[in-house]
Design an enzyme around this catalytic site. Structure first.
Site, PDB file in Angstrom:
ATOM      1  N   LYS A  16       7.069  52.884 -24.501  1.00 61.49           N
ATOM      2  CA  LYS A  16       6.187  52.955 -25.457  1.00 61.49           C
ATOM      3  C   LYS A  16       5.322  52.322 -25.670  1.00 61.49           C
ATOM      4  O   LYS A  16       4.349  51.782 -26.768  1.00 61.49           O
ATOM      5  CB  LYS A  16       7.435  52.824 -27.177  1.00 61.49           C
ATOM      6  CG  LYS A  16       8.387  54.108 -26.942  1.00 61.49           C
ATOM      7  CD  LYS A  16       9.480  53.911 -28.426  1.00 61.49           C
ATOM      8  CE  LYS A  16      10.105  55.075 -28.765  1.00 61.49           C
ATOM      9  NZ  LYS A  16      10.761  54.847 -30.147  1.00 61.49           N
ATOM     10  N   HIS A  57      17.770  58.321 -21.412  1.00 62.44           N
ATOM     11  CA  HIS A  57      18.682  58.043 -22.747  1.00 62.44           C
ATOM     12  C   HIS A  57      17.857  59.356 -23.667  1.00 62.44           C
ATOM     13  O   HIS A  57      18.702  59.088 -24.609  1.00 62.44           O
ATOM     14  CB  HIS A  57      17.928  56.494 -23.376  1.00 62.44           C
ATOM     15  CG  HIS A  57      16.819  56.294 -23.989  1.00 62.44           C
ATOM     16  ND1 HIS A  57      16.033  56.453 -23.003  1.00 62.44           N
ATOM     17  CD2 HIS A  57      16.449  56.260 -25.147  1.00 62.44           C
ATOM     18  CE1 HIS A  57      14.493  56.356 -24.030  1.00 62.44           C
ATOM     19  NE2 HIS A  57      14.870  56.377 -24.916  1.00 62.44           N
ATOM     20  N   HIS A  58      17.143  60.002 -23.166  1.00 61.15           N
ATOM     21  CA  HIS A  58      16.845  61.365 -24.485  1.00 61.15           C
ATOM     22  C   HIS A  58      17.187  62.729 -23.373  1.00 61.15           C
ATOM     23  O   HIS A  58      16.935  63.798 -23.819  1.00 61.15           O
ATOM     24  CB  HIS A  58      15.772  61.381 -24.509  1.00 61.15           C
ATOM     25  CG  HIS A  58      14.862  60.438 -25.706  1.00 61.15           C
ATOM     26  ND1 HIS A  58      15.762  60.654 -27.258  1.00 61.15           N
ATOM     27  CD2 HIS A  58      14.449  59.176 -25.945  1.00 61.15           C
ATOM     28  CE1 HIS A  58      15.109  58.878 -27.769  1.00 61.15           C
ATOM     29  NE2 HIS A  58      13.616  58.341 -26.888  1.00 61.15           N
TER      30      HIS A  58
END
Length: 513
Positions: free
Chosen positions: A376, A427-428
């Site tokens: 991010k 993780h998504h």
């Protein structure tokens, strides 16, 4: 049979009375003449060695002897007649003991009343026995002498075997525990092996005294305890131990040497770095010099292991702090709090353990999980902080953080960073294949990613976000049940919901700054 008593002598006055709590030595007499067995029992009445009596087992044939050896593997001495149901029944029994049972510890003595059937020279040469006697040779005193000799040999051979097996276990324990990085587990495992190895009581305690610090005195750390001392396993100061043991430790520290007592042994060892190792064991009998050497080796081994693990723990702690600060920084760029990544890490570690992941990998997950959203850093603040729905271009930019983070982390060869890269990328992903970036499904999604995905959602839903308020625990429970088999691994959801209160409590331990 009169010759069997020709040199018999009464027991020496003042001899020690064997303790009924100590198991007896086992002796097997195999002879087809019941009178020989009866006389042997009579001749050995009251016999004891090292405070242990002798339990005499008997058989009237080679076949019956086989059955006893299959049932009783810890026979110390065997007296075997050569000629029984066949002319070589005793010889066949010896072969069975050594080859069939792979027993090379029992001391075997052949007896015969017909020496011509099996010449002494050939039998001793061809068979693994300790001696070959004619029955007329064995007076009561000679029988006792033979038994003393046999028991000493058996004691020494089994002691060597125990030492060999014990050292093998110590080496394996060292290797295994070094991989987990837990000195306490290492010390506890080796302490148990050591007391078993030396035939000591299971009451023992191992303490480490660290060098004095500039701001204060020396500090102690209890690494392992067993038996009646197990309650002291987590104590720090020596004065928190039973007074008698604390006094013995203080004496060893003052004298800087090991202490040898009738009922206990305190081992003292000082490492190169100045740390002092103290091992207390309660004795059932005075220990021999070779047993003391093994105790010394134990202390040195644990001491060196402690120094190595201390360095490793310091490196891991530093690594964890750096990773945690980086994860916190990433979260503060977005909508989450710094405490979020810490909670996700701790829940992920606990969930991984529940799923059967080994302790070393679970710790790596603890260190790696805070970096799950590190990608991010490349996503614009206008997207991260947007309160409303994202448009298609913004959503594409947001989804790209998984691969960006994985590429960044994968540049490192460190195991923790490699796991972090796997987590960041996966993780998504969703259990049903509807996630991103690769649309993986089921077990194709790495377990570490599945674990962190569930832990991330579990904590995120309990926190306020610009686009929603926090959910109640009951709402979270319902949502996870609905998403089991869709977004999340159903087995992991079952583990979390099956111990839901513990995970809620674990989440609450890390509070917002």
């Amino acid at each position: 049979m009169e010759l069997l008593f020709a040199d018999d002598e009464p027991p020496l006055p003042g001899s020690d009375v064997p303790s009924p709590s100590i198991p007896p030595w086992k002796m097997l007499v195999v002879d087809d003449d019941p009178e020989v067995i009866a006389v042997t029992r009579l001749a050995l009445t009251g016999f004891e060695f090292l405070g242990r009596r002798v339990q005499i087992l008997s058989a009237h044939s080679g076949e019956a002897g086989r059955e006893i050896f299959e049932r009783e593997p810890d026979i110390a001495v065997a007296l075997i007649d050569v000629v029984m149901e066949t002319e070589d029944a005793g010889l066949r029994l010896v072969e069975f003991i050594r080859s069939g049972c792979d027993n090379h510890t029992t001391r075997v003595y052949l007896r015969t009343g017909q020496p011509g059937h099996a010449p002494v020279d050939r039998v001793i040469r061809d068979y693994d026995i300790d001696d070959y006697k004619e029955k007329t040779e064995l007076t009561a005193q000679k029988l006792r002498t033979l038994l003393y000799s046999g028991l000493r040999a058996y004691r020494d051979i089994t002691a060597l075997q125990r030492q060999r097996d014990g050292m093998r276990r110590v080496i394996l324990a060292t290797s295994d525990i070094l991989r987990t990085g837990s000195l306490r587990e290492f010390a506890s495992a080796v302490l148990g092996q050591l007391t078993e190895l030396l035939g000591l009581r299971d009451t023992a305690i191992y303490c480490l005294v660290l060098p004095a610090q500039a701001a204060g005195g020396r500090s102690a750390r209890t690494l392992a305890a067993s038996g009646s001392l197990v309650q002291f396993a987590d104590q720090g100061a020596l004065d928190s131990l039973p007074p008698a043991i604390a006094a013995r430790f203080q004496e060893a520290l003052t004298r800087k040497e090991s202490l040898h007592g009738d009922k206990d042994y305190v081992l003292y060892h000082r490492s190169f770095s100045g740390q002092e190792n103290l091992l207390y064991v309660e004795l059932t009998h005075p220990i021999a010099s070779h047993e003391r050497e093994l105790l010394e080796l134990y202390a040195i081994n644990v001491s060196l292991t402690f120094e190595n693990l201390s360095v490793m723990e310091e490196m891991q702690a530093t690594q964890g702090e750096v990773v945690g600060m980086l994860g916190d920084a990433v979260e503060q760029l977005g909508t989450s709090s710094a405490a979020h990544v810490q909670r996700v890490a701790r829940v992920s570690q606990a969930l991984a353990r529940a799923a059967g992941v080994d302790e070393a990998t679970a710790r790596l997950i603890l260190l790696a999980a805070p970096l799950h959203d590190v990608g991010k850093v490349a996503v614009a603040d206008s997207i991260l902080l947007k309160a409303g729905a994202l448009d298609p271009d913004e959503w594409a930019a947001m989804k790209a953080h998984t691969e960006l983070g994985a590429e960044l982390l994968a540049r490192s060869r460190r195991e923790v960073m490699q796991i972090a890269a796997t987590i960041a990328r996966g993780h998504h992903e969703h259990w049903d294949g509807s996630g991103y970036p690769s649309g993986l499904a089921g077990d194709a999604i790495p377990l570490v990613a599945r674990v962190v995905s569930l832990a991330d959602a579990f904590d995120s839903l309990a926190s306020d976000r610009p686009y929603r308020v926090r959910w109640s625990d009951e709402q979270i429970r319902t949502y996870l049940q609905e998403q089991a088999g869709k977004r999340f691994d159903p087995q992991l959801v079952a583990l979390l919901l099956g111990d839901f209160a513990r995970y809620v409590a674990l989440r609450a331990e890390v509070r917002e700054a």
